[in-house]
Design a protein around this motif. Structure first.
Motif, mmCIF file in Angstrom:
data_model
loop_
_atom_site.group_PDB
_atom_site.id
_atom_site.type_symbol
_atom_site.label_atom_id
_atom_site.label_comp_id
_atom_site.label_asym_id
_atom_site.label_seq_id
_atom_site.Cartn_x
_atom_site.Cartn_y
_atom_site.Cartn_z
ATOM 1 N N GLU A 214 25.930 43.317 -8.855
ATOM 2 C CA GLU A 214 25.927 43.744 -7.482
ATOM 3 C C GLU A 214 25.408 42.204 -6.705
ATOM 4 O OE1 GLU A 214 27.274 46.040 -6.082
ATOM 5 O OE2 GLU A 214 26.943 47.502 -7.769
ATOM 6 N N GLY A 215 25.882 41.783 -5.684
ATOM 7 C CA GLY A 215 25.515 40.395 -5.021
ATOM 8 C C GLY A 215 25.974 39.623 -6.115
ATOM 9 N N VAL A 216 27.282 39.488 -6.255
ATOM 10 C CA VAL A 216 27.632 38.342 -7.405
ATOM 11 C C VAL A 216 27.722 37.091 -6.884
ATOM 12 C CG1 VAL A 216 30.152 38.466 -6.537
ATOM 13 C CG2 VAL A 216 29.523 37.985 -9.006
ATOM 14 N N ASN A 217 27.771 36.816 -5.571
ATOM 15 C CA ASN A 217 27.665 35.390 -5.041
ATOM 16 C C ASN A 217 26.131 34.928 -5.431
ATOM 17 O OD1 ASN A 217 30.228 35.158 -3.998
ATOM 18 N ND2 ASN A 217 29.698 36.309 -2.193
ATOM 19 N N ALA A 218 25.229 35.590 -5.413
ATOM 20 C CA ALA A 218 23.933 35.374 -5.427
ATOM 21 C C ALA A 218 23.659 34.875 -7.181
ATOM 22 C CB ALA A 218 22.927 36.240 -5.168
ATOM 23 N N TRP A 219 24.436 35.842 -7.924
ATOM 24 C CA TRP A 219 24.419 35.434 -9.575
ATOM 25 C C TRP A 219 25.215 34.516 -9.854
ATOM 26 C CZ3 TRP A 219 21.593 37.976 -13.073
ATOM 27 C CH2 TRP A 219 21.296 39.322 -12.974
ATOM 28 N N LEU A 220 26.030 34.011 -9.287
ATOM 29 C CA LEU A 220 26.834 32.781 -9.286
ATOM 30 C C LEU A 220 26.099 31.524 -9.002
ATOM 31 C CD1 LEU A 220 30.470 33.667 -8.256
ATOM 32 C CD2 LEU A 220 29.660 33.456 -10.549
ATOM 33 N N SER A 221 25.320 31.553 -8.410
ATOM 34 C CA SER A 221 24.462 30.517 -7.636
ATOM 35 C C SER A 221 23.039 30.417 -8.725
ATOM 36 C CB SER A 221 23.960 30.788 -6.203
ATOM 37 O OG SER A 221 25.158 30.770 -5.496
ATOM 38 N N LEU A 222 22.847 31.253 -9.164
ATOM 39 C CA LEU A 222 21.449 31.494 -9.968
ATOM 40 C C LEU A 222 21.004 30.327 -10.894
ATOM 41 C CD1 LEU A 222 18.821 33.094 -10.052
ATOM 42 C CD2 LEU A 222 19.956 34.555 -11.797
ATOM 43 N N MET A 223 22.108 30.160 -11.899
ATOM 44 C CA MET A 223 21.686 28.995 -12.781
ATOM 45 C C MET A 223 21.595 27.586 -12.388
ATOM 46 S SD MET A 223 21.069 30.849 -15.394
ATOM 47 C CE MET A 223 20.412 29.664 -16.361
ATOM 48 N N ALA A 224 22.143 27.200 -11.223
ATOM 49 C CA ALA A 224 21.896 26.172 -10.569
ATOM 50 C C ALA A 224 20.792 25.979 -9.985
ATOM 51 C CB ALA A 224 22.950 25.922 -9.552
ATOM 52 N N GLU A 225 20.210 27.319 -9.379
ATOM 53 C CA GLU A 225 18.892 27.313 -8.641
ATOM 54 C C GLU A 225 17.744 27.065 -9.946
ATOM 55 O OE1 GLU A 225 16.336 27.812 -5.235
ATOM 56 O OE2 GLU A 225 18.566 27.204 -5.797
ATOM 57 N N VAL A 226 17.882 27.759 -11.031
ATOM 58 C CA VAL A 226 17.157 27.803 -12.222
ATOM 59 C C VAL A 226 17.006 26.369 -12.828
ATOM 60 C CG1 VAL A 226 16.504 28.473 -14.509
ATOM 61 C CG2 VAL A 226 17.599 30.045 -12.777
ATOM 62 N N GLU A 227 18.068 25.519 -12.868
ATOM 63 C CA GLU A 227 18.009 24.294 -13.091
ATOM 64 C C GLU A 227 16.918 23.274 -12.386
ATOM 65 O OE1 GLU A 227 21.653 22.436 -13.802
ATOM 66 O OE2 GLU A 227 22.572 24.056 -15.233
ATOM 67 N N ILE A 228 16.831 23.685 -11.193
ATOM 68 C CA ILE A 228 16.227 22.840 -10.135
ATOM 69 C C ILE A 228 14.716 23.406 -10.215
ATOM 70 C CG2 ILE A 228 15.614 22.628 -7.589
ATOM 71 C CD1 ILE A 228 18.796 23.034 -7.214
ATOM 72 N N ARG A 229 14.436 24.742 -10.202
ATOM 73 C CA ARG A 229 13.125 25.141 -10.023
ATOM 74 C C ARG A 229 12.514 25.508 -11.366
ATOM 75 N NH1 ARG A 229 13.982 29.830 -5.517
ATOM 76 N NH2 ARG A 229 11.560 30.253 -6.218
ATOM 77 N N GLY A 230 13.274 25.540 -12.525
ATOM 78 C CA GLY A 230 12.677 25.977 -13.843
ATOM 79 C C GLY A 230 12.808 27.444 -14.260
ATOM 80 N N LEU A 231 12.856 27.718 -15.304
ATOM 81 C CA LEU A 231 12.990 29.379 -15.705
ATOM 82 C C LEU A 231 11.834 30.312 -15.353
ATOM 83 C CD1 LEU A 231 13.959 29.070 -19.585
ATOM 84 C CD2 LEU A 231 14.945 30.159 -18.018
ATOM 85 N N ASP A 232 10.587 29.661 -14.878
ATOM 86 C CA ASP A 232 9.553 30.382 -14.194
ATOM 87 C C ASP A 232 9.904 30.932 -12.979
ATOM 88 O OD1 ASP A 232 7.616 29.598 -16.443
ATOM 89 O OD2 ASP A 232 6.784 28.073 -15.049
ATOM 90 N N CYS A 233 10.738 30.693 -12.401
ATOM 91 C CA CYS A 233 11.524 31.375 -11.084
ATOM 92 C C CYS A 233 11.994 32.588 -11.529
ATOM 93 C CB CYS A 233 12.063 30.267 -10.338
ATOM 94 S SG CYS A 233 13.834 30.335 -10.974
ATOM 95 N N ILE A 234 12.334 32.911 -12.639
ATOM 96 C CA ILE A 234 12.910 34.281 -13.134
ATOM 97 C C ILE A 234 12.054 34.942 -14.089
ATOM 98 C CG2 ILE A 234 15.331 33.756 -12.219
ATOM 99 C CD1 ILE A 234 15.973 33.095 -14.990
#
Length: 255
Positions: A214-234
């Motif tokens: 659900e909320g696939v647009n957020a899922w599609l942006s997630l890994m780019a965000e993780v690359e910036i913020r690091g795995l700790d953000c999830i």
């Protein structure tokens, strides 16, 4: 696990770009669940995925295979690819309907067309990077981080497949919980627990044969965000919920 885009082969055979050799390719279609390549089989031609997505499985026993990674548009799976030089290291099976382009190696390896070697080399490198990222992910982070990364990667793999979109901002992944667990390096019980936590937050729905994001647009942006913020953000389900909610809000705001 990176979801950065890779260069993909043009399939229109435009002579102006030096891609006229692609016009000699044979197009084949494989239905969901159909095996494209079998581990150990000889690789006698250049093969690239031009539509859909497939998953790789490694043979760990006579009748046991374990899912390793997903590949999709632009990935090279034939001879001299990261899947093997002369023989296939993995089974390659269609996750959804897959279209491939097959070209004789003699046509690909033309000594009079060095730009062709450069183009195929870039594709090989991009496929190798995508494959290595997913294999490495099985060793990085905690169980939840690995599972969330796998879900985001599968979303990237399948989002361009028209039939994969269910309703609105939902994406149906035709992948069993067991397969997701294998890709994440998790037991079935761990997979079930983490998927249940994500479902409680409203980010997924599960059944025996598929998982719906659900909320696939957020899922599609997630890994780019993780690359910036690091795995700790999830690192926890609450953190995943917060990051996905932020991404969903950004996508809504920018429309």
């Amino acid at each position: 696990m990176s979801t950065r885009g890779t260069r993909t082969p043009r399939m229109d055979g435009d002579p102006a770009t030096g891609d006229d050799w692609l016009a000699d390719g044979q197009i084949r279609t494989y239905r969901r669940g159909q095996k494209i390549i079998e581990a150990g089989s000889p690789l006698a031609e250049w093969i690239a995925i031009s539509g859909g997505a497939a998953f790789l499985a490694a043979r760990v026993a006579a009748d046991t295979r374990v899912a390793v990674a997903a590949l999709w548009l632009g990935d090279v799976i034939g001879a001299d690819s990261p899947l093997g030089k002369l023989a296939a290291r993995y089974d390659v099976t269609a996750l959804v309907d897959v279209t491939t382009i097959h070209i004789p190696l003699t046509r690909v390896k033309d000594p009079h067309a060095p730009q062709r070697d450069a183009a195929t080399g870039e594709l090989y490198a991009a496929t190798a990077s995508r494959l290595q990222d997913q294999i490495t992910m099985r060793l990085a982070g905690n169980g939840l981080q690995r599972l969330v990364s796998v879900l985001a990667t599968l979303a990237a793999a399948l989002s361009s497949t028209p039939r994969a979109i269910a309703i609105g901002n939902s994406l149906s992944l035709p992948v069993s919980q067991a397969c997701i667990g294998q890709l994440s390096g998790l037991s079935r019980r761990q997979t079930w627990i983490y998927l249940g936590q994500l479902a409680e937050k409203g980010w997924s729905r599960t059944s025996r044969t598929k998982v719906t994001l659900e909320g696939v647009n957020a899922w599609l942006s997630l890994m780019a965000e993780v690359e910036i913020r690091g795995l700790d953000c999830i690192a926890t389900v609450d953190q995943c919920d917060m990051v996905l909610s932020e991404l969903a809000s950004k996508r809504s705001f920018t429309r």
